[in-house]
Design a protein around this motif. Structure first.
Motif: not given
Length: 74
Positions: A14, A54, A69, A32, A27, A17, A38, A36
């Motif tokens: 990620i 995740i 995202i 999220v 999120l 966002i 995913i 991170e």
């Protein structure tokens, strides 16, 4: 690239966002967060929802949430 563009089995990191307000907060509360990793586990036949993994747990996201995202493909 957004999370909605990844295919099942693809992994990403990620990078951003894009949503604002309560959706972004929700999120982030679910783990999220930027940085991170995913993994896209399943995508429903019509593309909504998208199931991801995740932090070792499964999470289902609406396609509109996944489009907000940004990810870097790993």
């Amino acid at each position: 690239m957004t999370l909605a563009n990844l295919n099942p089995g693809q992994k990403g990191k990620i990078t951003k966002i894009g949503s604002m307000g309560p959706i972004k907060r929700r999120l982030m509360d679910m783990g999220v967060i930027v940085g991170e990793q995913i993994l896209v586990d399943k995508v429903a036949p019509m593309g909504d929802p998208i199931e991801v993994i995740i932090k070792n747990y499964n999470l289902s996201l609406r396609k509109s949430e996944a489009q907000a995202i940004s990810v870097e493909v790993l």
